[in-house]
Design an enzyme around this catalytic site. Structure first.
Site, PDB file in Angstrom:
ATOM      1  N   ARG A 167       0.829  -1.207   0.000  1.00 20.87           N
ATOM      2  CA  ARG A 167       0.000   0.000   0.000  1.00 20.87           C
ATOM      3  C   ARG A 167       0.866   1.261   0.000  1.00 20.87           C
ATOM      4  O   ARG A 167       0.453   2.295  -0.543  1.00 20.87           O
ATOM      5  CB  ARG A 167      -0.976   0.004   1.174  1.00 20.87           C
ATOM      6  CG  ARG A 167      -2.064   1.058   1.054  1.00 20.87           C
ATOM      7  CD  ARG A 167      -3.132   0.910   2.118  1.00 20.87           C
ATOM      8  NE  ARG A 167      -4.180  -0.007   1.771  1.00 20.87           N
ATOM      9  CZ  ARG A 167      -5.343   0.331   1.206  1.00 20.87           C
ATOM     10  NH1 ARG A 167      -5.580   1.593   0.885  1.00 20.87           N
ATOM     11  NH2 ARG A 167      -6.261  -0.564   0.951  1.00 20.87           N
TER      12      ARG A 167
ATOM     13  N   GLU B 179      -9.537   6.121   7.394  1.00 17.21           N
ATOM     14  CA  GLU B 179      -8.107   6.336   7.188  1.00 17.21           C
ATOM     15  C   GLU B 179      -7.737   7.594   6.400  1.00 17.21           C
ATOM     16  O   GLU B 179      -6.732   8.242   6.722  1.00 17.21           O
ATOM     17  CB  GLU B 179      -7.499   5.113   6.495  1.00 17.21           C
ATOM     18  CG  GLU B 179      -7.492   3.878   7.360  1.00 17.21           C
ATOM     19  CD  GLU B 179      -7.088   2.637   6.584  1.00 17.21           C
ATOM     20  OE1 GLU B 179      -6.075   2.022   6.938  1.00 17.21           O
ATOM     21  OE2 GLU B 179      -7.794   2.290   5.616  1.00 17.21           O
TER      22      GLU B 179
END
Length: 763
Positions: A310, A715
């Protein structure tokens, strides 16, 4: 409709009155035993012997277990089976559990654990990134590299090449509720109460440790006092320890880490360094970027491969760069095993490209926002959307318009001039300003995790009970899901009751992570509610000689043509007509495909966007600094609950700013974590918040078919805190002609070092 309303958190009153029950608050049966780990005082070495007689003889001790006493699997890892519950032959980090004390009280267990002595033949530990790189100590056989375009050619033909590096620290989760678990022996299995984001993983690891099928283990989780990723896999050790001890003693067993033990044992955010080379053409446009990402993963794999992936996936952030090469090293060291943390690697990758933008703006003398704006992906609706380095078209990009609106509403141009004027007039106190964007992908990159289930019951009095696979950690997931259920039946949310997440009610759940809680579980709940609603509608349509499509649920009533009845009466009629008022729901995210080895595909269903403008002040004599103001505009799609979403944005920004400013993890040369308590580790406090803190929601809906066209909000706001870090860099740059190359966290010491670099002084 109950969705889109700014309703309070479902447990708000319980939170503020102290009545909310967490694992450590649950009444326990008489005779419940308490556990504590004895930990290694050496970071790396071979276990020669352990002297535990004093532990066994300590007051209140019932049993002491070592790896040799474990009946089945000695593993608590989420993926690679490389994390023993108790070290067997070797130790890999300072703080690793060696033995388990089972005692009559929590204090007795902790005191006894300190009496153990381990003889360990110590080996030199690998602690630093460069040492691990030199030793080729890593997870996976070598670095992972993704490529878009020809970066080597872009650099070779560039009119100018800018090079640099940024080091970034890790971060302690510092949830208010520490790790905790309780195991209750059952007739044919085990019931586990665990403070976990992933009940199914707890179920799996406990079953494995006890040699039982998963159906013999029930995991229950009502709420957590914060998680932030730190309870995605780190709770496994406590739950397994409790289950093993309960099996051995036949008594309930409970374990709670004290804060020191919590910080010494559990994993943190991955720290590391990013080296970069940037190609510029004659106009100052970026034509290519070469990144080398070095990430310290600790002693075990944990979730590091996905986290590092990621980081690579967010190396572009908002920028359509023609050529980009991303090389990522997953380095193995003798430190705590780094783990999931809010953003899951995305913040680290995004910090790299934002540093590049900051550096290029300084080197070329361009306005930082104008530079970024010129490099953005094409706006949504463009005939030719930009393509990410991993081959995904960016079809929903809105940051051009969003940044323009924030720049206008927060008066970026006027503030930029005011900061310049201040700095020209003041020698000691310097101000800095930065506006940074966020483009964050939403979905688990491990595709099969993008699924959720739900169970909904409607009782004959019209009350509604539901369970879903998501976990509540303070973010308001249960409130949002209750709003979804209420909207489906046209009733108020107070008719809906959500009980503890329970593997016995909804099986095979994914972790509540990747910002997916409302997206996945909201859709699963809606599917179950729609099934029940359609059954009721079909019955009422038959009774009124109408059609189901003409039956409408709203305002606590059900309308069939010109007739209306209360929702409770409609439910009672369905019950008397023997219509099932219970249903399961299931949802799997569409459109996503991902080949992580090739680094190609569509790993995300959509992107969430946002931007933050931050102003700071720095004392150039001490390095002390303060955030003066923060202005945020964030994209939540059609928000399910604006009040909860704004709270998430505010908290995410502060936590992100904390990572990059005050929160510093320090290990000594032996591998001992020295910042292992609130006295030595500085999280942002209320007094650290910006004096001016303005948050607004972007007024748009998700182009993809998410739950009521909302967007995830857990997030993405975390990375808005990058603007605070770059505002500090801007203040340091005002002290001299050179680029300050500020590292993170920007502690006063690092700020002073950056100021010296800006002035050209020797460090």
């Amino acid at each position: 409709m109950s969705v889109t309303k700014p309703l309070p958190h479902d447990s708000a009153r319980l939170h503020v009155t102290g009545a909310a029950r967490y694992v450590d608050d649950l009444p326990v049966p008489a005779g419940t035993l308490h556990l504590a780990f004895g930990m290694s005082g050496v970071a790396h070495g071979r276990i020669v012997a352990m002297e535990l007689d004093a532990v066994r003889a300590a007051p209140g001790v019932v049993a002491v277990l070592t790896a040799a006493d474990l009946p089945f699997a000695n593993d608590v890892s989420p993926v690679a089976h490389d994390e023993p519950l108790l070290a067997a032959d070797a130790v890999q980090y300072l703080g690793q559990p060696l033995f388990l004390v089972v005692a009559e009280t929590h204090l007795a267990a902790r005191k006894a654990a300190r009496l153990g002595r381990a003889e360990i033949a110590a080996d030199p530990p690998l602690l630093e990134i460069d040492a691990a790189l030199a030793a080729d100590s890593r997870f996976e056989s070598g670095p992972i590299t993704w490529q878009k375009g020809d970066t080597a050619r872009a650099l070779a033909s560039a009119d100018r090449v800018i090079e640099g590096s940024i080091a970034f620290g890790g971060q302690e989760h510092f949830y208010l509720e520490g790790q905790a678990a309780l195991a209750l022996p059952a007739e044919d299995g085990m019931v586990i109460h665990s403070s976990t984001q992933h009940p199914t993983e707890i179920q799996h690891k406990v079953a494995e440790a006890l040699g039982l099928p998963m159906n013999a283990v029930q995991v229950v989780m009502r709420r957590m006092g914060g998680g932030f990723g730190g309870k995605e896999s780190q709770g496994n050790a406590l739950a397994v320890a409790c289950a093993v001890a309960a099996r051995a003693t036949g008594k309930p067993c409970k374990m709670r880490y004290d804060r020191d033990d919590d910080m010494m044992i559990t994993g943190k955010r991955h720290d590391g360094r990013i080296d970069y080379r940037v190609a510029l053409d004659g106009t100052g446009r970026i034509t290519g970027v070469d990144f080398r990402q070095l990430m310290r993963c600790g002693w075990a794999q944990d979730l590091s491969l996905a986290v590092a992936d990621r980081a690579m996936l967010h190396a572009d952030n908002a920028y359509d760069i023609p050529a980009m090469r991303i090389e990522n090293h997953r380095l193995k060291t003798n430190t705590q095993s780094a783990t999931a943390f809010r953003g899951f690697g995305g913040p680290q990758g995004m910090l790299g490209i934002e540093r590049v933008m900051d550096h290029v703006a300084h080197a070329t003398g361009r306005d930082p926002v104008e530079l970024r704006r010129a490099q953005f992906y094409p706006e949504m609706g463009s005939q030719s959307p930009g393509i990410t380095p991993y081959g995904m078209p960016v079809e929903d990009f809105i940051l051009g318009a969003l940044v323009d609106r924030l720049s206008d509403s927060a008066d970026y141009a006027g503030r930029r001039k005011a900061v310049a004027d201040w700095n020209a007039a003041h020698r000691t106190l310097k101000k800095g300003l930065a506006l940074t964007p966020v483009k964050f992908g939403i979905s688990f990159t491990l595709t099969h995790l993008n699924q959720a289930g739900a169970l909904v019951h409607v009782y004959q009095d019209g009350s509604i009970h539901l369970n879903h696979g998501g976990t509540e950690m303070g973010q308001g997931l249960h409130r949002k899901v209750a709003q979804v259920a209420a909207a489906a039946f046209g009733v108020e949310p107070d008719r809906v009751r959500i009980t503890a997440t329970d593997t016995g009610k909804v099986p095979n759940t994914s972790a509540t992570a990747a910002s997916s809680g409302a997206d996945l579980n909201g859709m699963a709940v809606k599917a179950a509610c729609d099934t029940i609603r359609d059954r009721i509608a079909e019955l009422l349509a038959q009774e009124h000689q109408s059609e189901p499509r003409r039956v409408h649920f709203a305002g606590g009533k059900v309308f069939v043509g010109d007739a209306e009845i209360s929702f409770a009466e409609a439910v009672d009629r369905a019950w008397r007509a023997r219509v099932s008022l219970s249903a399961t729901g299931f949802y799997a995210t569409p459109k996503i495909t991902w080949d992580r080895l090739k680094g190609q595909g569509r790993p995300f269903y959509y992107f969430a966007y946002g931007a933050a403008l931050t102003e700071v002040a720095v004392d150039t004599l001490t390095g002390e600094n303060r955030i003066l103001a923060a202005h945020i505009l964030h994209d939540c799609g059609q928000s399910l609950n604006p009040a909860l979403d704004i709270g998430q944005i505010e908290g995410g920004y502060v936590q992100g700013a904390g990572w990059l400013t005050t929160e510093e993890l320090v290990w000594d040369d032996t591998g001992r974590l020295r910042t292992h308590a609130p006295s030595t580790y500085k999280i942002p406090a209320c007094s650290d918040r910006p004096r001016v803190f303005e948050v607004a929601l972007w007024d748009g809906e998700n182009r993809e078919e998410t739950i009521y066209r909302s967007k995830a909000v857990g997030e993405p706001p975390f990375m808005l805190g990058i603007s605070a870090f770059l505002a500090l860099s801007d203040a340091c740059a005002a002290c001299g002609p050179n680029y300050p190359a500020l590292d993170a966290p920007a502690t006063p010491e690092r700020v002073l070092a950056a100021i010296r670099r800006a002035r050209g002084e020797a460090e």
